[in-house]
Design an enzyme around this catalytic site. Structure first.
Site, PDB file in Angstrom:
ATOM      1  N   GLU A   1      17.603  -8.921   7.904  1.00  0.00           N
ATOM      2  CA  GLU A   1      18.016  -7.528   8.145  1.00  0.00           C
ATOM      3  C   GLU A   1      18.352  -6.848   6.815  1.00  0.00           C
ATOM      4  OE1 GLU A   1      20.537  -6.671  11.451  1.00  0.00           O
ATOM      5  OE2 GLU A   1      21.691  -5.194  10.321  1.00  0.00           O
TER       6      GLU A   1
ATOM      7  N   ASP B   1      28.087  -2.756   7.821  1.00  0.00           N
ATOM      8  CA  ASP B   1      26.760  -2.735   8.420  1.00  0.00           C
ATOM      9  C   ASP B   1      26.589  -1.412   9.177  1.00  0.00           C
ATOM     10  OD1 ASP B   1      24.343  -3.826   9.175  1.00  0.00           O
ATOM     11  OD2 ASP B   1      25.173  -5.268  10.599  1.00  0.00           O
TER      12      ASP B   1
ATOM     13  N   ASP C   1      23.491  -7.249  26.701  1.00  0.00           N
ATOM     14  CA  ASP C   1      23.054  -5.841  26.629  1.00  0.00           C
ATOM     15  C   ASP C   1      22.431  -5.405  27.942  1.00  0.00           C
ATOM     16  OD1 ASP C   1      23.488  -6.084  23.879  1.00  0.00           O
ATOM     17  OD2 ASP C   1      21.367  -6.437  23.446  1.00  0.00           O
TER      18      ASP C   1
ATOM     19  N   ASP D   1      16.960  -2.496  14.175  1.00  0.00           N
ATOM     20  CA  ASP D   1      18.361  -2.804  14.481  1.00  0.00           C
ATOM     21  C   ASP D   1      19.179  -1.653  13.898  1.00  0.00           C
ATOM     22  OD1 ASP D   1      20.738  -3.916  15.106  1.00  0.00           O
ATOM     23  OD2 ASP D   1      20.376  -5.861  14.182  1.00  0.00           O
TER      24      ASP D   1
ATOM     25  N   ASP E   1      14.717  -7.181  10.710  1.00  0.00           N
ATOM     26  CA  ASP E   1      15.524  -6.132  11.327  1.00  0.00           C
ATOM     27  C   ASP E   1      15.516  -4.990  10.322  1.00  0.00           C
ATOM     28  OD1 ASP E   1      16.042  -7.515  13.607  1.00  0.00           O
ATOM     29  OD2 ASP E   1      18.219  -7.610  13.356  1.00  0.00           O
TER      30      ASP E   1
ATOM     31  N   HIS F   1      20.164  -8.767  23.536  1.00  0.00           N
ATOM     32  CA  HIS F   1      21.144  -9.832  23.771  1.00  0.00           C
ATOM     33  C   HIS F   1      21.306  -9.902  25.290  1.00  0.00           C
ATOM     34  CE1 HIS F   1      22.394  -7.987  19.922  1.00  0.00           C
ATOM     35  NE2 HIS F   1      22.844  -9.164  19.568  1.00  0.00           N
TER      36      HIS F   1
ATOM     37  N   ASP G   1      23.890   0.149   9.923  1.00  0.00           N
ATOM     38  CA  ASP G   1      22.733   0.121  10.839  1.00  0.00           C
ATOM     39  C   ASP G   1      22.067   1.486  10.990  1.00  0.00           C
ATOM     40  OD1 ASP G   1      22.916  -2.599  11.371  1.00  0.00           O
ATOM     41  OD2 ASP G   1      24.153  -2.345  13.148  1.00  0.00           O
TER      42      ASP G   1
HETATM   43  C1  XLS Z   1      24.588  -7.725  13.639  1.00  0.00           C
HETATM   44  C2  XLS Z   1      23.259  -8.235  13.857  1.00  0.00           C
HETATM   45  C3  XLS Z   1      22.827  -8.336  15.306  1.00  0.00           C
HETATM   46  C4  XLS Z   1      21.637  -9.240  15.412  1.00  0.00           C
HETATM   47  C5  XLS Z   1      21.394  -9.781  16.764  1.00  0.00           C
HETATM   48  O1  XLS Z   1      24.958  -7.311  12.553  1.00  0.00           O
HETATM   49  O2  XLS Z   1      22.355  -7.469  13.120  1.00  0.00           O
HETATM   50  O3  XLS Z   1      22.586  -7.084  15.843  1.00  0.00           O
HETATM   51  O4  XLS Z   1      20.473  -8.607  14.970  1.00  0.00           O
HETATM   52  O5  XLS Z   1      22.472 -10.471  17.257  1.00  0.00           O
HETATM   53 NI    NI Z   2      20.264  -7.607  13.185  1.00  0.00          NI
HETATM   54 NI    NI Z   3      23.326  -6.186  11.527  1.00  0.00          NI
END
Ligand code: XLS
Ligand code: NI
Ligand code: NI
Length: 439
Positions: A268, A307, A104, A339, A296, A101, A309
């Site tokens: 994702e 989420d 970032d 991600d 993702d 982003h 991740d």
């Molecule tokens: C958030 C998203 C983000 C996107 C990019 O949950 O996964 O990280 O991948 O903005």
């Molecule tokens: Ni994402």
């Molecule tokens: Ni996400």
């Protein structure tokens, strides 16, 4: 250049019997699977936000990550150190792509102009390092959810000044992505959704989102950005209801506004599970609709509703998703973006390597199993047998559009015996297990 992870060597493939934590067990970049190397199939991507920027904070506590760039003296110095560390990590892990982003990689300034200037300085440095290390940008995107100005959303805000700011920010993020040769540009809904319908004009918000996407399409044409546009569905979080809920919802949205030819999906895993779908379901829906763009790859926790991740370690899920990717003919120009973040308690620098290794090995193993499954056409043979009634007789007439309700009624009246066959689900599940065990 400074070295940030001096204790970690370049990670090598040592095979599945290796006990070395800092080695790949399944990911062998040059191993050929069905005519392409693993590296070409998988197009692994490092997520800048989780890997370099994320500090490990949660709603109950501050960040915990110990990072070699914590000693930076100011924001710009910090941004540069992270950028250098990014390329060292990619070199050592043998990862070719990264994704970011705008916020970032560079800090925000006092004004938009100031912010853009800071971003330009880091982008120039990033470009230099990309060339030096031979690395590529999978995608860029704009963070339009972190700053308080986006409290009501960005393209779906109730405040036209914020909409304008979001447009300016996206324009700049597209410029930067183009400058760095980005192969895709991602739109994730951020705060594009609502908390309560008591104060929300849902129709206007969605129309505005479509207007925003159309402007992005027009601007890409204007600057000659030929990368793929991707929308990343997510059902909830941060807002209660996100407009890009899942692949099917986004498809309906794009079709309503005649935008479908300009966008594919970045899917994702953890967003799929939040929408109560499997990752495979979302990827399959995208594939059959011709909009599978990029992935993702992460995973959630089945007992938690947010989420999380996490790095993907579930081989079954990895297999089924790679199966869809292979059926799609590959994922390029998209890739497999991690991600994913290390847990808050996995705060040592070495955890970064250990988690990427876990994720890369899992996806590589999934690729291998999926390839053998597909090569032997086990599921395909079963499926074509299951639908055989549509390739002959009345079924063929249905598929070819030669019948209507009246002729089907005539057929049904004359056809006194209907016989169904078993779907054999448990058998097929055991076959997939067998392929996983035997690989
Ligand atoms: C958030 C998203 C983000 C996107 C990019 O949950 O996964 O990280 O991948 O903005
Ligand atoms: Ni994402
Ligand atoms: Ni996400």
């Amino acid at each position: 250049m400074r070295e940030y992870f001096a204790n970690v060597p370049k990670i090598k493939y040592e095979g599945k019997d290796s006990k070395n934590p800092l080695a790949f067990k399944y990911y062998n970049p040059d191993e050929v699977v069905g005519g392409k190397t693993m590296k070409e199939h998988l197009r692994f991507t490092l997520s800048y936000w989780h890997t370099l920027t994320g500090a490990g904070s949660d709603p109950f506590g501050v960040g915990t990550m110990l990072r070699p760039w914590d000693c930076a003296e100011d924001e710009m110095e910090l941004a540069k150190m992270r950028m250098e560390a990014n390329f060292e990590l990619m070199d050592k892990l043998g990862i070719e792509y990264f994704a970011f982003h705008d916020r970032d990689i560079a800090p925000e300034g006092k004004t938009l102009a100031d912010t853009n200037e800071k971003l330009d300085e880091i982008v120039a440095y990033c470009k230099e390092l990309m060339q030096k290390h031979g690395k590529k940008l999978l995608w860029g995107t704009a963070n339009m959810f972190g700053n308080p100005r986006f409290v009501h959303g960005a393209a779906t805000t109730c405040n036209a000044d914020v909409f304008a700011y979001a447009a300016a920010q996206t324009k700049k993020a597209m410029d930067v992505t183009k400058e760095l040769g980005g192969e895709n540009y991602v739109f994730w809904g951020g705060r594009e959704g609502y908390e309560t319908l008591l104060n929300t004009d849902l129709g206007l918000e969605q129309d505005n989102l479509a207007r925003f996407f159309q402007m992005a399409v027009d601007y890409a044409k204007k600057i000659g950005f030929t990368g793929q546009f991707l929308i990343e569905p997510k059902p909830k979080e941060p807002t209660k209801h996100q407009y890009d809920f899942d692949v099917a919802t986004v498809l309906g949205f794009l079709r309503k506004y005649n935008l479908e030819k300009y966008f594919k999906m970045n899917i994702e895993a953890n967003h799929a599970t939040l929408a109560q779908h499997t990752f495979q379901h979302e990827v399959a829906v995208a594939r059959v609709n011709g909009v599978l763009g990029s992935l993702d790859v992460n995973q959630g926790d089945p007992n938690l509703g947010w989420d999380t991740d996490q790095f993907p370690t579930n081989i079954y899920d990895a297999t089924m998703v790679m199966y869809e990717v292979l059926k799609n003919g590959g994922i390029a120009p998209g890739g497999l973006n991690f991600d994913a973040k290390t847990r808050r308690a996995s705060f040592e620098p070495e955890d970064l390597f250990l988690s990427y290794i876990a994720g890369m090995d899992t996806m590589a193993k999934g690729l291998r199993v999926a390839y053998s499954l597909l090569d032997d056409a086990v599921l395909e043979n079963n499926t074509s047998e299951r639908y055989k009634t549509f390739s002959e007789g009345i079924g063929k007439d249905i598929v070819e559009g030669k019948v209507d309700f009246e002729s089907l009624e005539k057929y049904a009246l004359e056809n006194s015996v209907i016989s169904n066959k078993s779907g054999r689900q448990e058998y097929l599940e055991s076959v997939v297990n067998q392929y996983i065990f035997n690989d």
